[in-house]
Enzyme design. Sequence first.
Site, PDB file in Angstrom:
ATOM      1  N   HIS A  72       0.902  -1.072  -0.039  1.00 27.44           N
ATOM      2  CA  HIS A  72       0.066  -0.057  -0.108  1.00 27.44           C
ATOM      3  C   HIS A  72       0.874   1.160   0.039  1.00 27.44           C
ATOM      4  O   HIS A  72       1.558   1.509   0.922  1.00 27.44           O
ATOM      5  CB  HIS A  72      -1.110  -0.347   1.309  1.00 27.44           C
ATOM      6  CG  HIS A  72      -2.056  -0.665   1.039  1.00 27.44           C
ATOM      7  ND1 HIS A  72      -3.298  -0.631   1.486  1.00 27.44           N
ATOM      8  CD2 HIS A  72      -2.298  -2.051   0.173  1.00 27.44           C
ATOM      9  CE1 HIS A  72      -4.221  -1.402   0.948  1.00 27.44           C
ATOM     10  NE2 HIS A  72      -3.654  -2.345   0.268  1.00 27.44           N
ATOM     11  N   TYR A 200      -8.962   6.186   6.931  1.00 32.32           N
ATOM     12  CA  TYR A 200      -9.262   6.385   8.246  1.00 32.32           C
ATOM     13  C   TYR A 200     -10.245   7.696   8.248  1.00 32.32           C
ATOM     14  O   TYR A 200     -10.007   8.681   7.779  1.00 32.32           O
ATOM     15  CB  TYR A 200      -8.221   6.883   8.864  1.00 32.32           C
ATOM     16  CG  TYR A 200      -7.057   5.781   9.244  1.00 32.32           C
ATOM     17  CD1 TYR A 200      -7.095   4.888  10.398  1.00 32.32           C
ATOM     18  CD2 TYR A 200      -6.145   5.237   8.017  1.00 32.32           C
ATOM     19  CE1 TYR A 200      -6.160   4.018  10.532  1.00 32.32           C
ATOM     20  CE2 TYR A 200      -5.068   4.199   8.333  1.00 32.32           C
ATOM     21  CZ  TYR A 200      -5.091   3.662   9.547  1.00 32.32           C
ATOM     22  OH  TYR A 200      -4.363   2.865   9.894  1.00 32.32           O
ATOM     23  N   PRO A 292      -5.187   0.627  18.328  1.00 33.56           N
ATOM     24  CA  PRO A 292      -4.809   0.282  16.945  1.00 33.56           C
ATOM     25  C   PRO A 292      -4.885   1.409  15.792  1.00 33.56           C
ATOM     26  O   PRO A 292      -4.574   1.123  14.665  1.00 33.56           O
ATOM     27  CB  PRO A 292      -6.132  -0.693  16.690  1.00 33.56           C
ATOM     28  CG  PRO A 292      -7.000  -0.545  17.550  1.00 33.56           C
ATOM     29  CD  PRO A 292      -6.526   0.304  18.924  1.00 33.56           C
ATOM     30  N   LYS A 296       0.118  -0.188  14.745  1.00 33.05           N
ATOM     31  CA  LYS A 296       1.247  -0.353  15.386  1.00 33.05           C
ATOM     32  C   LYS A 296       1.499  -1.573  16.264  1.00 33.05           C
ATOM     33  O   LYS A 296       2.782  -1.779  16.542  1.00 33.05           O
ATOM     34  CB  LYS A 296       1.731   0.926  16.028  1.00 33.05           C
ATOM     35  CG  LYS A 296       1.912   1.975  15.210  1.00 33.05           C
ATOM     36  CD  LYS A 296       3.226   1.855  14.202  1.00 33.05           C
ATOM     37  CE  LYS A 296       3.014   2.591  13.057  1.00 33.05           C
ATOM     38  NZ  LYS A 296       3.714   1.726  11.867  1.00 33.05           N
ATOM     39  N   TYR A 384       4.172   5.836  10.098  1.00 29.26           N
ATOM     40  CA  TYR A 384       3.198   4.754   9.550  1.00 29.26           C
ATOM     41  C   TYR A 384       3.954   3.647   8.935  1.00 29.26           C
ATOM     42  O   TYR A 384       3.671   2.684   9.195  1.00 29.26           O
ATOM     43  CB  TYR A 384       2.300   5.591   8.716  1.00 29.26           C
ATOM     44  CG  TYR A 384       1.038   4.562   8.391  1.00 29.26           C
ATOM     45  CD1 TYR A 384      -0.083   4.742   9.550  1.00 29.26           C
ATOM     46  CD2 TYR A 384       1.014   3.662   7.807  1.00 29.26           C
ATOM     47  CE1 TYR A 384      -1.303   3.996   9.002  1.00 29.26           C
ATOM     48  CE2 TYR A 384      -0.084   2.714   7.606  1.00 29.26           C
ATOM     49  CZ  TYR A 384      -1.231   2.942   8.366  1.00 29.26           C
ATOM     50  OH  TYR A 384      -2.282   2.021   8.092  1.00 29.26           O
TER      51      TYR A 384
END
Length: 389
Positions: A72, A200, A292, A296, A384
């Site tokens: 991704h 998100y 979450p 991580k 990230y």
Amino acid sequence: MRTQVAIIGGGPSGLLLGQILHKAGIDTIILERQSRDHVLSRIRAGVLEQGLVDLMTQAGVGDRLARDGIPHHGTILTHDEKELRIDFTRHAGRPVIVYGQTEVTRDLYAARDASGAPILHEVSDVELHDLDSDRPHVRFTQNGKSQRIDCDYIAGCDGFHGVSRQSIPSEKRREFEKTYPFGWLGILSETPPAHHELIYANSGRGFALCSMRNPMLSRYYVQCRVDDHVDNWTDQAFWDELRHRLPSQYADTLVTGPSIEKSIAPLRSFVCEPMQYGRLFLCGDAAHIVPPTGAKGLNAAAADVFYLSDALQRRYLDQDVQALEGYSARALARVWKIERFSWWMTSLLHRFPDQSEFDLRMQQTEMAMLAEDNRAKHTLALSYVGLPY
Ligand code: RFL
Ligand code: PHB
């Protein structure tokens, strides 16, 4: 029984540590409280950093991950109808890999079986003894029979509710905790994902996340009350709520279907310092928990496995007795940065019960700064995709 390293917990941390040590010629016995089927039925993380992928590859268990893992290159953040894409490859130089924790665990079980190294399932009454001596030992029960393992070291890989952390005298550890006033209700469904990247979403009705495991398996979450129960949520109620929280372009094209798993997880930040007591070393969720929101948890566990396996190899292969003494400080330096990132992502994307108009403007302004400032995108992307080990 006798081994060099007794590993408590056969989740991803314990299995990965066992596999790396096996490759280095170091003997381990893994003790797991649950059955293998139970461990493999848990649906958890889905996004892997390159560091974990590299560890799996070096441990000889990366083939399926290389074939089926989906790179991704970015993710979408939304606030009501506003949308922003963070390009990982542009801002941090590499993608993340979508591949489920269940599959990571399956690959590690297959390698453990092939190695012939022992893993004992459905053990109970695990007790750790003489941790502050040179000869620690573990006692446990299996099939009604009391057993004992003598070892050089113990790796506490038994998760947040395990026995290892509790075996450190309370005056020798310090715990830092933050609980959040909401949980995540998650479902898995055999439907195509809402989008080819994760979304998100922060909306007036709360947070939502669109994730996936593969092109025909989607994972979705909605923020829910901390005391909520899955029985309160029909599939239809879940899909309706998810649609309300997504920008219309994703809500309108969302493909729904029956859920094949539904669960609620509380959100917590937690760190135990130090991650060592005598000959016991904590690893993964046994030592720290993150909410979450930045994906991580599993990745932080993998970083610990890297540091601990490195120190154990230096101890056994190079006779470097000091290496293990540096483990806790080395691991914690990274853990706190991951805690910060996960707390920040959670604060940015959720609606808090006591949130004021001022707090809302802070979230909106943070999103505006991310949209306008490449350095802000860069900072998010670096965390990230994974900070270096
Ligand atoms: P685990 O996976 O909890 O494994 C610990 C293992 O130890 C066993 N155990 C014992 N064995 C022997 N004796 C005892 N006394 C024992 N007590 C416990 C347990 O049965 C278990 O098999 O910890 P590990 O290996 O450190 O791995 C950490 C990851 O599993 C964890 O960080 C992530 O899954 C966190 N997490 C998520 N992370 C993400 O990045 N994305 C997610 O979507 C995500 N969802 C989740 C999660 C964690 C959850 N938990 C722990 C409640 C959802 C849930 C529900
Ligand atoms: C998941 O796919 O389960 C997942 C992905 C990203 C997160 C959390 C969970 O931040």
